[in-house]
Design a protein around this motif. Sequence first.
Motif, short mmCIF file in Angstrom:
data_model
loop_
_atom_site.label_atom_id
_atom_site.label_comp_id
_atom_site.label_asym_id
_atom_site.label_seq_id
_atom_site.Cartn_x
_atom_site.Cartn_y
_atom_site.Cartn_z
N MET A 120 0.84 -1.18 0.00
CA MET A 120 0.00 0.00 0.00
C MET A 120 0.89 1.24 0.00
SD MET A 120 -3.20 0.74 2.46
CE MET A 120 -2.84 1.95 3.66
N GLU A 121 0.64 2.16 -0.92
CA GLU A 121 1.45 3.37 -1.01
C GLU A 121 1.15 4.30 0.16
OE1 GLU A 121 3.74 3.29 -2.93
OE2 GLU A 121 3.18 2.13 -4.69
N ARG A 122 2.12 5.15 0.46
CA ARG A 122 1.95 6.04 1.60
C ARG A 122 1.67 7.46 1.12
NH1 ARG A 122 6.68 8.87 2.39
NH2 ARG A 122 8.55 8.11 1.35
N SER A 123 1.25 8.30 2.06
CA SER A 123 0.97 9.69 1.73
C SER A 123 2.27 10.49 1.70
CB SER A 123 0.01 10.28 2.77
OG SER A 123 -0.11 11.67 2.58
N PHE A 124 2.31 11.49 0.82
CA PHE A 124 3.47 12.36 0.72
C PHE A 124 3.11 13.80 1.10
CE2 PHE A 124 4.94 8.79 -1.68
CZ PHE A 124 6.33 8.81 -1.56
N LYS A 125 2.07 13.95 1.92
CA LYS A 125 1.60 15.29 2.28
C LYS A 125 2.71 16.14 2.89
CE LYS A 125 -2.81 15.36 1.14
NZ LYS A 125 -3.34 16.35 0.17
N LYS A 126 3.56 15.53 3.73
CA LYS A 126 4.65 16.28 4.37
C LYS A 126 5.81 16.49 3.40
CE LYS A 126 3.63 14.76 9.10
NZ LYS A 126 4.14 14.05 10.29
N GLU A 127 6.19 15.41 2.69
CA GLU A 127 7.37 15.48 1.83
C GLU A 127 7.22 16.47 0.68
OE1 GLU A 127 6.08 12.79 3.04
OE2 GLU A 127 7.60 11.29 3.57
N VAL A 128 5.98 16.68 0.21
CA VAL A 128 5.80 17.56 -0.96
C VAL A 128 6.17 19.01 -0.65
CG1 VAL A 128 4.04 16.11 -2.02
CG2 VAL A 128 3.34 17.92 -0.45
N GLN A 129 6.29 19.34 0.62
CA GLN A 129 6.71 20.70 0.96
C GLN A 129 8.12 20.99 0.44
OE1 GLN A 129 4.50 22.83 2.16
NE2 GLN A 129 3.07 21.10 2.09
N SER A 130 8.93 19.90 0.30
CA SER A 130 10.29 20.09 -0.20
C SER A 130 10.31 20.45 -1.68
CB SER A 130 11.11 18.82 0.03
OG SER A 130 10.55 17.72 -0.66
N LEU A 131 9.19 20.31 -2.36
CA LEU A 131 9.12 20.70 -3.77
C LEU A 131 9.21 22.22 -3.93
CD1 LEU A 131 6.30 18.32 -5.08
CD2 LEU A 131 8.77 17.99 -5.24
N ARG A 132 9.01 22.96 -2.85
CA ARG A 132 9.07 24.42 -2.90
C ARG A 132 10.49 24.96 -2.73
NH1 ARG A 132 4.08 27.07 -2.12
NH2 ARG A 132 2.32 25.66 -1.73
N LEU A 133 11.45 24.08 -2.46
CA LEU A 133 12.82 24.54 -2.25
C LEU A 133 13.35 25.27 -3.48
CD1 LEU A 133 14.34 21.39 -0.47
CD2 LEU A 133 13.61 23.54 0.59
N GLY A 134 14.22 26.26 -3.23
CA GLY A 134 14.76 27.06 -4.33
C GLY A 134 16.26 27.03 -4.41
N VAL A 156 2.75 11.67 -5.59
CA VAL A 156 3.35 12.93 -5.15
C VAL A 156 2.68 14.11 -5.85
CG1 VAL A 156 5.45 14.33 -5.23
CG2 VAL A 156 5.57 11.94 -4.53
N MET A 157 2.45 13.97 -7.15
CA MET A 157 1.81 15.05 -7.91
C MET A 157 0.41 15.34 -7.38
SD MET A 157 3.64 16.43 -10.27
CE MET A 157 5.15 16.23 -11.20
N VAL A 158 -0.32 14.28 -7.05
CA VAL A 158 -1.67 14.46 -6.51
C VAL A 158 -1.61 15.14 -5.15
CG1 VAL A 158 -3.70 13.24 -5.64
CG2 VAL A 158 -2.69 12.57 -7.83
N ASP A 159 -0.68 14.69 -4.29
CA ASP A 159 -0.55 15.29 -2.96
C ASP A 159 -0.11 16.75 -3.04
OD1 ASP A 159 -1.39 13.09 -1.55
OD2 ASP A 159 0.61 12.27 -1.26
N ALA A 160 0.62 17.10 -4.10
CA ALA A 160 1.13 18.48 -4.26
C ALA A 160 0.27 19.31 -5.20
CB ALA A 160 2.57 18.42 -4.77
N GLU A 161 -0.96 18.88 -5.42
CA GLU A 161 -1.79 19.53 -6.44
C GLU A 161 -2.01 21.02 -6.18
OE1 GLU A 161 -5.50 18.16 -9.23
OE2 GLU A 161 -5.42 17.46 -7.17
N ASP A 162 -2.16 21.39 -4.93
CA ASP A 162 -2.39 22.81 -4.62
C ASP A 162 -1.21 23.66 -5.05
OD1 ASP A 162 -4.83 22.18 -3.56
OD2 ASP A 162 -4.15 22.14 -1.47
#
Length: 727
Positions: free
Chosen positions: A1-15, A54-60
Amino acid sequence: MERSFKKEVQSLRLGDGETFHGEGILAVTKALLQSGVSYVGGYQGAPVSHLLDVMVDAEDYLKELGVHVEACTNEASAAAMLGASINYPIRGAVTWKAIVGTNVASDALSNLASPGVMGGAMIIVGEDYGEGGAVIQERSHAYALKSSIWLLDPRPNLPSIVRTVEKGFELSEASQAPVMLELRIRACHVTGSFEAKNNIKPAISELSRTSPAPHNFARLSHPPVTFVHEKLKIDQRMPAARDFILREKLNEIFGGDLNDIGIIVQGGLFNGTLRALERFGLADTFGETRVPILCLNVTYPLVPEEIRSFCADKKAVLIVEEGFPEYIEQMVATDLRRGDIQTRLYGKDVLPPAGEYTQEVLMRGIAQFLIEAKPASIDTAAISDRLNKLTAHLPAVQQSLRDLPPRPPTFCTGCPERPVFSALKLTQADTGNRHISADIGCHCFGLFAPFSMGNSVLGYGMSLASAAAVGPNIEKRPIAVMGDGGFWHNGLITGVTSNLFNKGDGLLIVFQNGYTSATGLQYMPSSKASRAGEGQTADIEQTLKTMGVKWLRKVRTYSVGKMMATVKEALASAEHGLKVIIADGECQLARQRRVRAEDAGKLARGERVVRTKFGVDDEICTGDHSCIRLSGCPSLSVKPSPDPLRTDPVATVIESCVGCGLCGEVAHAAVLCPSFYKAEIVRNATWWDRTLFRIRKTVIGWFGGRARDSAIPAGAVPAAAREQVTA
């Protein structure tokens, strides 16, 4: 079963300048955003299912950038999304599991590769090859070759993976051809760090739309222009791709002092190859190697000048290429002979022709290469002795594994699909053997013991189609099983529509558990909720009625007796035509995830919570174990009998029981024995619960029963009540 990436997707905002740390597939997602993609689509499936999750969790956040994300109903629809890059300078990526997903997408891929692309187009595939794979053992390389799609195979190292993604889009645009990025399981889940860059808002996106492109027949994959496309592939796109690969140094050379030999390795196998060399004392964990290595982060096309330059001063080179046939080895041999370079090539002669290249395999192959090539400054006898020491323990390990009892894969505890196979097994005991067409999905576990059902597996959603030629040629009506994921993926058209059109006969059982469960509980059209939290968008029952299915029944999966009766009715019906049973039962993993959260909230509020469990009465159980053979539940096991006069072990229900009620249902449907009992564990009990408990305990005592705390024999509970409790 896959896990949620709700927390990890915040790292997608890194610059710029910030350090990204995480898994490989999360790094790929970040690289896509740094590359300025406008759209991402795909079909879920390990080992790259995280990408879509990950894309779905980071949709916003993706909406802020203007990136469109689409969870496609199959791989073909995902591949067709890349058509946006044919006429517009738009970068896009799609993803799925290889090789089966690429099979489904191949038509769209061929029609994409023919006209080529204007914007960068990337196909990210999970190369599920080897002992850990769950699909047919084939390679994506063949698709790259036949369609002239450039194949990227990055070294399993986060900076290398990120650079390959970014340069992959540039390669696609420089050569006007799509690229395919293959990621093995280890690459998807390798962890590490890299220096992040700012994400790029695409110039053309949902936030900044462009005008429609004018008609251009040259951009269509249609004769006669397809003949021009083929010429363009060879005369322009291939040379442009090779120039870019060489100029940007996409492939890496790791130097060494043993210059008379070398290794050419697929990027994805670099870490394993380096580790094998390290164990012979020829490399270290930081990438320093005595044996020169050409790491192919791009395995197609190869660059002849690069291959010849690497091999020219070497008497022997080993090609480390996983899988069959040896595409890279053949191409390297051709390039060397055309350049009149006589370097001796080793490959599938010292390494296995097929199968996963594990550490043991690589060590043996590299040792044999070194012994036969006889490089200067290497004591080959020492290499042989070292190999013997490294592998001395393996016979004992293999013997230990042989001593272990076999443990075939099985359904999760409480899986709603297990009762259906119990019903089918009981039905076949009464009506005789049936041809059963299996399908891809969780229900594939019905192929294993204790059910051992299924005559063919031809593809996702293809079970009913695969029975088309069986039905007219056998004396009994065939059965096809299919999940709701397979139904929407392919089964509705290739199976149901084709069967109705051809006036076929047979029984189709559709498992409706509410999710694409085998790939990680992703939503589908018939899920009760969508990924956006909205309501159901399609209904299987209504769809089948609309398509023209006349004989249609919907049965709760845990009702084994009712399922048996319905299956028998379908098989015995004198009416010719397709019969469909919708086996309705929510995926138990999803249910437990939801129920645990709900119960925790109730307990926090002091509300009443009831948990149902089942057990076996040691005094009544005879040790026949038919219950185990008919359900196969992991929570149903055996233990020594407490009766000293009985030697046979008795059945027992262990703590992992989720209270689905299958064991009792099977015992009831098969008329086995009354040894199962149901227990209701009440927390925050009311005064009525306590009063009822005392009354039940007294009544059981009157009838000579052995009183148990909060336990009621299954036989004392009406079937309707059992169904209500286990719903």
